[in-house]
Design a protein around this motif. Structure first.
Motif, PDB file in Angstrom:
ATOM      1  N   GLY A 340      69.262  50.763  35.349  1.00 22.58           N
ATOM      2  CA  GLY A 340      70.377  50.049  34.739  1.00 22.58           C
ATOM      3  C   GLY A 340      70.273  50.001  33.232  1.00 22.58           C
ATOM      4  N   ASP A 341      71.312  49.456  32.592  1.00 17.58           N
ATOM      5  CA  ASP A 341      71.348  49.351  31.141  1.00 17.58           C
ATOM      6  C   ASP A 341      70.298  48.366  30.636  1.00 17.58           C
ATOM      7  OD1 ASP A 341      73.468  51.137  30.911  1.00 17.58           O
ATOM      8  OD2 ASP A 341      74.959  49.573  31.182  1.00 17.58           O
ATOM      9  N   LEU A 342      69.797  48.622  29.420  1.00 16.10           N
ATOM     10  CA  LEU A 342      68.770  47.785  28.811  1.00 16.10           C
ATOM     11  C   LEU A 342      69.407  46.568  28.142  1.00 16.10           C
ATOM     12  CD1 LEU A 342      65.757  47.422  27.958  1.00 16.10           C
ATOM     13  CD2 LEU A 342      66.370  48.604  25.837  1.00 16.10           C
ATOM     14  N   TYR A 343      69.269  45.407  28.760  1.00 12.78           N
ATOM     15  CA  TYR A 343      69.669  44.143  28.130  1.00 12.78           C
ATOM     16  C   TYR A 343      69.101  42.993  28.945  1.00 12.78           C
ATOM     17  CZ  TYR A 343      73.410  43.235  31.603  1.00 12.78           C
ATOM     18  OH  TYR A 343      74.122  42.980  32.756  1.00 12.78           O
ATOM     19  N   ASP A 344      69.016  41.820  28.321  1.00  7.44           N
ATOM     20  CA  ASP A 344      68.459  40.632  28.941  1.00  7.44           C
ATOM     21  C   ASP A 344      69.593  39.815  29.550  1.00  7.44           C
ATOM     22  OD1 ASP A 344      67.244  38.274  29.654  1.00  7.44           O
ATOM     23  OD2 ASP A 344      66.188  37.983  27.763  1.00  7.44           O
ATOM     24  N   GLU A 345      69.667  39.816  30.860  1.00  8.36           N
ATOM     25  CA  GLU A 345      70.755  39.116  31.546  1.00  8.36           C
ATOM     26  C   GLU A 345      70.696  37.601  31.342  1.00  8.36           C
ATOM     27  OE1 GLU A 345      70.665  40.254  35.612  1.00  8.36           O
ATOM     28  OE2 GLU A 345      71.196  42.349  35.226  1.00  8.36           O
ATOM     29  N   LEU A 346      69.524  37.070  30.997  1.00  8.01           N
ATOM     30  CA  LEU A 346      69.401  35.634  30.756  1.00  8.01           C
ATOM     31  C   LEU A 346      69.847  35.245  29.351  1.00  8.01           C
ATOM     32  CD1 LEU A 346      65.929  34.942  32.444  1.00  8.01           C
ATOM     33  CD2 LEU A 346      68.217  34.638  33.415  1.00  8.01           C
ATOM     34  N   ALA A 347      69.838  36.214  28.428  1.00  9.70           N
ATOM     35  CA  ALA A 347      70.177  35.919  27.032  1.00  9.70           C
ATOM     36  C   ALA A 347      71.649  36.163  26.720  1.00  9.70           C
ATOM     37  CB  ALA A 347      69.314  36.759  26.098  1.00  9.70           C
ATOM     38  N   VAL A 348      72.260  37.143  27.373  1.00 12.93           N
ATOM     39  CA  VAL A 348      73.663  37.479  27.113  1.00 12.93           C
ATOM     40  C   VAL A 348      74.439  37.448  28.417  1.00 12.93           C
ATOM     41  CG1 VAL A 348      73.203  38.816  25.044  1.00 12.93           C
ATOM     42  CG2 VAL A 348      73.139  39.949  27.239  1.00 12.93           C
ATOM     43  N   SER A 349      75.690  37.046  28.326  1.00 11.19           N
ATOM     44  CA  SER A 349      76.488  36.823  29.531  1.00 11.19           C
ATOM     45  C   SER A 349      77.050  38.101  30.128  1.00 11.19           C
ATOM     46  CB  SER A 349      77.639  35.857  29.211  1.00 11.19           C
ATOM     47  OG  SER A 349      77.154  34.625  28.722  1.00 11.19           O
ATOM     48  N   LYS A 350      77.319  39.088  29.298  1.00 15.70           N
ATOM     49  CA  LYS A 350      77.948  40.323  29.769  1.00 15.70           C
ATOM     50  C   LYS A 350      77.126  41.523  29.341  1.00 15.70           C
ATOM     51  CE  LYS A 350      82.374  40.869  29.432  1.00 15.70           C
ATOM     52  NZ  LYS A 350      83.718  41.005  28.854  1.00 15.70           N
ATOM     53  N   ASN A 351      77.262  42.624  30.076  1.00 20.00           N
ATOM     54  CA  ASN A 351      76.579  43.863  29.716  1.00 20.00           C
ATOM     55  C   ASN A 351      77.179  44.408  28.424  1.00 20.00           C
ATOM     56  OD1 ASN A 351      75.482  46.408  29.456  1.00 20.00           O
ATOM     57  ND2 ASN A 351      75.811  46.989  31.592  1.00 20.00           N
ATOM     58  N   PRO A 352      76.435  44.419  27.313  1.00 18.60           N
ATOM     59  CA  PRO A 352      77.015  44.855  26.039  1.00 18.60           C
ATOM     60  C   PRO A 352      77.266  46.358  25.982  1.00 18.60           C
ATOM     61  CG  PRO A 352      74.679  44.474  25.774  1.00 18.60           C
ATOM     62  CD  PRO A 352      75.015  44.024  27.166  1.00 18.60           C
TER      63      PRO A 352
END
Length: 407
Positions: A340-352
């Motif tokens: 999956g895409d690299l991002y922190d699901e706990l820090a940001v609400s949507k997949n940037p």
């Protein structure tokens, strides 16, 4: 005696509880006077055009790499500024009044689909619920240019002839809590807060702010933007404030992007399952954008690629996941699909990464993509991307090519 004012985070009746010695009427009058005294008719500020943004996001490293000159954006022309923000009837119920400036520039790319608008914004009293970025509601935490007036907002300002998809749903802010003590004995580097300091004497000020620079590919630069407006949205997707765009000159804001990590790169491409002919080649640079919170930290991708999908000539196809995308993903090129895409699901609400895409430049012999995407506020620093992969997608959302990210 010092007083505690909580702006935006609480309604006025809660402030009265915190300040029993000051009546609500007197407090409301003080806030109104502060806003009136500090509201500028224009957007004065130091001259910092798009070249400053590019320098802040690693422009020197880009030039050393021998890629296309990113200072093409420095040719952006100042076209207006929004600074007289006011609530709109039937809009947001979030307490507080948005205050600050949005500078608007126009830039021309190699063709109209690669041209558009650059926004530089510095705003106070935005929605505290936007600390993790936009939610699922339409318009959530948005910063958008509309046609029409603040009393009757029209469609978003973009060319449907030169762009397949409306770009404005991808333009949003993340709010950051900001505390400072204002007054004659206190100095602040924040110009917007300093303006209020002259009126709110020796006051501890708690608010939520946002600051950023973003280039929006609208399909044609708004060289005559007179009559358009800037709208700021809350987390629920309701308009918090709106301001007409003034066309007076020299309304400029400093760029706010900052990088502390050497840009990473992806350049050794492996062909993937897309049926588009040709083999993607070129380079993607990954610049870090370091904010004060996870929701304002992430990556800015810049690319110089050839043999991309010519069907992306008008940008991504509406409703097609990953269409014309350039994504940083967790995994390896030898084992797709990735995790999956690299991002922190706990820090940001949507997949940037849903909002990071290229627009193809179709030439006689070759199709290329040259430029940069919207910032991807992933909630993670760029070191987390080392060893992961960049995937370039076609218009149908299928992977065209994959390359490992290296230092």
């Amino acid at each position: 005696q010092q007083h505690l004012l909580i702006i935006s985070a609480r309604p006025l009746q809660h402030i009265e509880f915190l300040l029993p010695a000051m009546s609500l009427r007197v407090l409301a009058a003080a806030i109104a006077a502060a806003t009136a005294a500090a509201s500028p008719e224009s957007c004065p500020g130091r001259d910092a055009d798009a070249a400053s943004l590019l320098q802040a996001t690693g422009g020197e490293a880009w030039r050393r790499a021998g890629l296309a000159d990113p200072e093409e954006d420095s040719k952006a022309v100042e076209v207006g500024c929004a600074s007289n923000f006011a609530p709109v009837e039937g809009g947001s119920e979030v307490a507080g009044d948005v205050f600050g400036r949005v500078s608007v520039k126009a830039f021309r790319g190699p063709n109209l689909p690669n041209s558009g608008t650059q926004l530089s914004f510095d705003l106070l009293d935005v929605d505290p619920a936007c600390q993790s970025g936009p939610g699922s509601a339409s318009g959530s935490c948005g910063v958008r240019i509309h046609t029409g007036t603040c009393a009757a907002l029209g469609p978003h300002l973009y060319s449907s002839t030169h762009r397949e998809m409306d770009p404005w749903p991808c333009v949003s802010y993340a709010s950051v809590e900001y505390r400072t003590e204002l007054g004659s004995t206190t100095t602040t580097a924040e110009p917007v807060l300093a303006e209020r300091a002259a009126v709110l004497s020796k006051t501890r000020y708690v608010t939520f702010k946002t600051k950023g620079v973003v280039s929006v590919y609208t399909g044609e630069p708004p060289e005559d933007i007179k009559g358009a407006v800037v709208a700021i949205y809350d987390h629920a997707g309701k308009v918090m404030a709106c301001s007409p765009i003034s066309t007076e000159k020299d309304h400029r804001l400093p760029a706010s992007a900052a990088t502390t990590f050497r840009p990473l790169k992806a350049e050794h491409w492996v062909k993937q399952s897309s049926a588009v002919s040709g083999m993607v080649w070129g380079q993607v640079l990954i610049f870090e954008r370091m904010g004060k919170t996870p929701a304002t930290t992430g990556q800015l991708l810049a690319w110089d690629l050839e043999e991309v999908d010519p069907a992306c000539a008008l940008g991504p196809v509406p409703g097609v996941a990953k269409s014309c995308g350039v994504h940083v993903e967790v995994g390896s090129c030898s084992a797709l699909p990735t995790q999956g895409d690299l991002y922190d699901e706990l820090a940001v609400s949507k997949n940037p990464w849903d909002c990071v895409s290229y627009t193809a430049i179709v030439a006689e012999r070759i199709t290329k993509a040259r430029g940069h995407g919207l910032p991807a506020y992933t909630g993670v620093g760029s070191p987390m991307a080392i060893g992961q992969v960049v995937i370039v997608y076609d218009a149908a959302g299928l992977p065209m090519a994959c390359a490992e990210i290296t230092v």
